[in-house]
Design a protein around this motif. Structure first.
Motif, PDB file in Angstrom:
ATOM      1  N   ASP A  85       0.831  -1.201   0.000  1.00 20.54           N
ATOM      2  CA  ASP A  85       0.000   0.000   0.000  1.00 20.54           C
ATOM      3  C   ASP A  85       0.873   1.262   0.000  1.00 20.54           C
ATOM      4  N   ILE A  86       0.236   2.390  -0.108  1.00 17.39           N
ATOM      5  CA  ILE A  86       0.963   3.655  -0.234  1.00 17.39           C
ATOM      6  C   ILE A  86       1.813   3.933   1.002  1.00 17.39           C
ATOM      7  N   GLU A  87       1.249   3.668   2.175  1.00 18.98           N
ATOM      8  CA  GLU A  87       1.999   3.934   3.403  1.00 18.98           C
ATOM      9  C   GLU A  87       3.286   3.116   3.450  1.00 18.98           C
ATOM     10  N   ASP A  88       3.191   1.844   3.120  1.00 21.91           N
ATOM     11  CA  ASP A  88       4.383   0.996   3.105  1.00 21.91           C
ATOM     12  C   ASP A  88       5.388   1.468   2.061  1.00 21.91           C
ATOM     13  N   ARG A  89       4.894   1.853   0.902  1.00 20.90           N
ATOM     14  CA  ARG A  89       5.782   2.341  -0.157  1.00 20.90           C
ATOM     15  C   ARG A  89       6.528   3.593   0.294  1.00 20.90           C
ATOM     16  N   VAL A  90       5.805   4.517   0.949  1.00 23.15           N
ATOM     17  CA  VAL A  90       6.437   5.740   1.446  1.00 23.15           C
ATOM     18  C   VAL A  90       7.474   5.404   2.514  1.00 23.15           C
ATOM     19  N   ARG A  91       7.125   4.511   3.435  1.00 20.04           N
ATOM     20  CA  ARG A  91       8.083   4.112   4.477  1.00 20.04           C
ATOM     21  C   ARG A  91       9.361   3.540   3.864  1.00 20.04           C
ATOM     22  N   CYS A  92       9.202   2.676   2.883  1.00 17.50           N
ATOM     23  CA  CYS A  92      10.373   2.082   2.212  1.00 17.50           C
ATOM     24  C   CYS A  92      11.221   3.152   1.534  1.00 17.50           C
ATOM     25  N   TYR A 129       7.283  12.685  -2.626  1.00 19.68           N
ATOM     26  CA  TYR A 129       5.932  13.134  -2.939  1.00 19.68           C
ATOM     27  C   TYR A 129       5.646  13.025  -4.439  1.00 19.68           C
ATOM     28  N   ILE A 155       5.393   9.334  -5.622  1.00 18.93           N
ATOM     29  CA  ILE A 155       4.149   8.665  -5.212  1.00 18.93           C
ATOM     30  C   ILE A 155       2.972   9.190  -6.031  1.00 18.93           C
TER      31      ILE A 155
END
Length: 71
Positions: free
Chosen positions: A2-9, A19, A22
């Motif tokens: 998901d987006i949150e995991d992608r941002v964390r990575c 930003y 994404i």
């Protein structure tokens, strides 16, 4: 992922311009999904996601051909 995991990575990997990256990924998914749903009809797809047909054409026609050929 998901987006949150992608941002964390991306943060962990110390990537820059997260930003914009994404937003580009999400935009691609929206355009691709609309084009597939409307069987490549650019007018219908652009109308459904409220973008101009020229914006849609600029972003995604190269992606669509292999998808439609596989169906």
């Amino acid at each position: 992922m998901d987006i949150e995991d992608r941002v964390r990575c991306m943060i962990i990997a110390k990537e820059t311009d997260i930003y914009s990256k994404i937003i580009a990924e999400v935009e691609d998914k929206i355009i691709n999904t609309a084009l597939i749903h409307f069987y490549g009809n650019q007018s219908e797809a652009s109308r459904a996601i409220n973008i101009s047909r020229s914006t849609l054409k600029t972003n995604k026609l190269l992606f669509l051909k292999p998808i439609l050929l596989a169906q």
